[in-house]
Design a protein around this motif. Sequence first.
Motif, PDB file in Angstrom:
ATOM      1  N   ASP A 185       0.842  -1.191   0.000  1.00  0.00           N
ATOM      2  CA  ASP A 185       0.000   0.000   0.000  1.00  0.00           C
ATOM      3  C   ASP A 185       0.874   1.237   0.000  1.00  0.00           C
ATOM      4  O   ASP A 185       1.652   1.457   0.928  1.00  0.00           O
ATOM      5  CB  ASP A 185      -0.918  -0.002   1.223  1.00  0.00           C
ATOM      6  CG  ASP A 185      -2.009   1.050   1.136  1.00  0.00           C
ATOM      7  OD1 ASP A 185      -1.669   2.238   1.015  1.00  0.00           O
ATOM      8  OD2 ASP A 185      -3.207   0.682   1.201  1.00  0.00           O
ATOM      9  N   SER A 186       0.727   2.050  -1.030  1.00  0.00           N
ATOM     10  CA  SER A 186       1.591   3.227  -1.192  1.00  0.00           C
ATOM     11  C   SER A 186       1.284   4.332  -0.203  1.00  0.00           C
ATOM     12  O   SER A 186       2.052   5.293  -0.095  1.00  0.00           O
ATOM     13  CB  SER A 186       1.462   3.771  -2.623  1.00  0.00           C
ATOM     14  OG  SER A 186       0.119   4.165  -2.888  1.00  0.00           O
ATOM     15  N   ALA A 187       0.168   4.237   0.523  1.00  0.00           N
ATOM     16  CA  ALA A 187      -0.167   5.240   1.534  1.00  0.00           C
ATOM     17  C   ALA A 187       0.216   4.794   2.942  1.00  0.00           C
ATOM     18  O   ALA A 187       0.582   5.620   3.781  1.00  0.00           O
ATOM     19  CB  ALA A 187      -1.658   5.576   1.483  1.00  0.00           C
ATOM     20  N   LEU A 188       0.152   3.486   3.208  1.00  0.00           N
ATOM     21  CA  LEU A 188       0.456   2.998   4.554  1.00  0.00           C
ATOM     22  C   LEU A 188       1.931   3.092   4.902  1.00  0.00           C
ATOM     23  O   LEU A 188       2.302   2.953   6.073  1.00  0.00           O
ATOM     24  CB  LEU A 188      -0.014   1.548   4.708  1.00  0.00           C
ATOM     25  CG  LEU A 188      -1.519   1.290   4.629  1.00  0.00           C
ATOM     26  CD1 LEU A 188      -1.824  -0.163   4.989  1.00  0.00           C
ATOM     27  CD2 LEU A 188      -2.290   2.215   5.544  1.00  0.00           C
ATOM     28  N   VAL A 213      -0.383  -8.177   1.092  1.00  0.00           N
ATOM     29  CA  VAL A 213      -1.779  -7.772   1.074  1.00  0.00           C
ATOM     30  C   VAL A 213      -1.883  -6.264   0.873  1.00  0.00           C
ATOM     31  O   VAL A 213      -1.208  -5.483   1.523  1.00  0.00           O
ATOM     32  CB  VAL A 213      -2.494  -8.191   2.381  1.00  0.00           C
ATOM     33  CG1 VAL A 213      -1.780  -7.675   3.619  1.00  0.00           C
ATOM     34  CG2 VAL A 213      -3.951  -7.754   2.382  1.00  0.00           C
ATOM     35  N   GLY A 214      -2.724  -5.870  -0.093  1.00  0.00           N
ATOM     36  CA  GLY A 214      -2.912  -4.444  -0.323  1.00  0.00           C
ATOM     37  C   GLY A 214      -3.608  -4.164  -1.639  1.00  0.00           C
ATOM     38  O   GLY A 214      -4.050  -5.067  -2.342  1.00  0.00           O
ATOM     39  N   GLY A 215      -3.665  -2.871  -1.954  1.00  0.00           N
ATOM     40  CA  GLY A 215      -4.385  -2.445  -3.145  1.00  0.00           C
ATOM     41  C   GLY A 215      -3.574  -1.598  -4.101  1.00  0.00           C
ATOM     42  O   GLY A 215      -4.136  -1.059  -5.056  1.00  0.00           O
ATOM     43  N   THR A 216      -2.256  -1.483  -3.873  1.00  0.00           N
ATOM     44  CA  THR A 216      -1.424  -0.717  -4.806  1.00  0.00           C
ATOM     45  C   THR A 216      -0.960  -1.661  -5.907  1.00  0.00           C
ATOM     46  O   THR A 216       0.055  -2.349  -5.789  1.00  0.00           O
ATOM     47  CB  THR A 216      -0.234  -0.050  -4.085  1.00  0.00           C
ATOM     48  OG1 THR A 216      -0.751   0.836  -3.077  1.00  0.00           O
ATOM     49  CG2 THR A 216       0.605   0.762  -5.063  1.00  0.00           C
TER      50      THR A 216
END
Length: 314
Positions: free
Chosen positions: A37-40, A100-103
């Motif tokens: 995740d590029s924000a986490l 695990v993530g959405g990026t």
Amino acid sequence: MSNQLPVINLMGPTASGKTALACELYEQGKFELISVDSALVYRDMDIGTAKPTKAELEQYPHHLIDIISPLEVYSAANFVEDAGALIDDMHSRGKIPILVGGTMLYFKALLEGLSSNLPSADYAVREVIEAKGGAEGWEAVYAELCAVDPLAGQKFKVSDKQRIIRALEVYKLTGKPITQLQAEQPKNLPYRYTFHNYALMPDRLELHKRIEKRLEIMWEIGFLNEVEELMIKYDLDGNLPSMRSVGYRQAVEFLRNSDKSIVNRKEMEDKALFATRQLAKRQYTWLRSLQEAHKFTTYFTIKQAQEDLRNCYG
């Protein structure tokens, strides 16, 4: 390093339930979690990124969370390097990594490797491109790209702002079209890994309900206060990658440029909701693109995924 242990990629759009599923698998004791995740990656950006709480992270430790400040830059190349080292370490200890993530760009880079020798991001160049988009419209920026890189023009749409910016940035820095450089450059494919790819893709209407609920909670628990504290603690620039995260950009604009009225706040919240839905739409598009090139198992409900993955790895 063992070649027999798998690398589990658990992908899905925002609010699809993938983190909860990964945490459930973690409880079996044979897994470790890596955030994609590029924000986490950013410290102090907690509420707006739906970051797991400190208590949750103690119970379900995630690697690659809270590793840099909002002023720093973290690229797909950084992710591949960091994730690769973590995967190797986990395999050496007999653990199975769950990413695990959405990026999806990070997943793509891990699955396919990265083109070498492309220039790093140059934010001065990007600022010029974005200023042109603001002054003349993105149709003018897209027309400029089509003139210097017709193949990229065929691949992108006017709405693909980030891809257009990157392509023009590369051309301005190298004098060559990005499509030419990508075709010429070898990729470092991570052949040593055996990837098991899973996608959570809930019904769009159901996902939109989850997104709306998530944002309602986000506002209630103090997201605006978080952004105000970030603006005080850091010398934030709207062009920083951290501030391009959905929700943050709209909140910063509201806090800096509005009278903070109820009407303007509602408009800001609506913009954040729309941006989050657009993010989910892009994530669906990325997933479908990855599924065309790689073997995937797709789940349309959390229950379906839970039952199947328990059987696979229980």
